[in-house]
Design a protein around this motif. Structure first.
Motif: not given
Length: 175
Positions: A76-84
């Motif tokens: 999940t590390k690379e998904l934190i703070k990603k826009k959805v």
């Protein structure tokens, strides 16, 4: 999917637990009406689809979700703070009478004394009020969207007639 074919709904805030559960914060007002089977996350300026295994909506504009193939906190590390995002065809329909301050984006602002000010480029919600940002000769002029300042609204022509406080526009002319 192209970002122009999608609409922004929020961003991933953090992980929860060790099994890859994520928290999604919604910045889309009607988040309970969204179809959340597939989410598109913006990674390196591209929208990448993720299939939702499970989702639990919360009352505070958040949801806890598990995505397919994301079964450990390390993934999940690379998904934190990603826009959805979601595809535009999944946007819930609103009642035509349901007008919101954010609908003013794109409207031309006309002041009673100064004439045309510029186009509203953004509307932000603050705890006490909504603030409109207008492109004023290349500068960002900001004013509250208060009923006291709004004189008229022409939805067909997308014109917002206002009477801004005396001296407000002069401040932006001087800077």
């Amino acid at each position: 999917m192209n970002i122009n074919d999608a609409f922004y709904i929020g961003y991933i805030t953090k992980t929860r637990g060790l099994k890859g559960e994520l928290q999604l914060y919604f910045e889309f007002a009607d988040y309970t009406a969204l179809d959340l089977n597939v989410l598109f996350l913006e990674i390196n300026k591209k929208l990448i689809p993720y299939f939702v295994d499970s989702i639990k909506l919360q009352n505070n504009s958040t949801a806890y979700l598990n995505l397919e193939d994301i079964d450990h906190v390390d993934k999940t590390k690379e998904l934190i703070k990603k826009k959805v995002y979601l595809p535009k065809d999944k946007m819930p329909e609103r009642d035509p009478d349901d007008f919101r301050y954010t609908d003013f984006v794109g409207y031309l602002v006309v002041d009673e004394h100064e004439g045309e000010i510029g186009e509203i480029i953004d509307v932000q919600e603050f705890p006490q009020q909504f603030i409109a940002t207008v492109d004023f000769d290349g500068k960002e002029l900001m004013f509250p969207l208060s009923e006291d300042l709004i004189l008229g609204i022409d939805a067909e022509e997308q014109v917002l007639e206002v009477e801004l406080p005396q001296g407000l526009i002069d401040i932006y002319r001087e800077t």
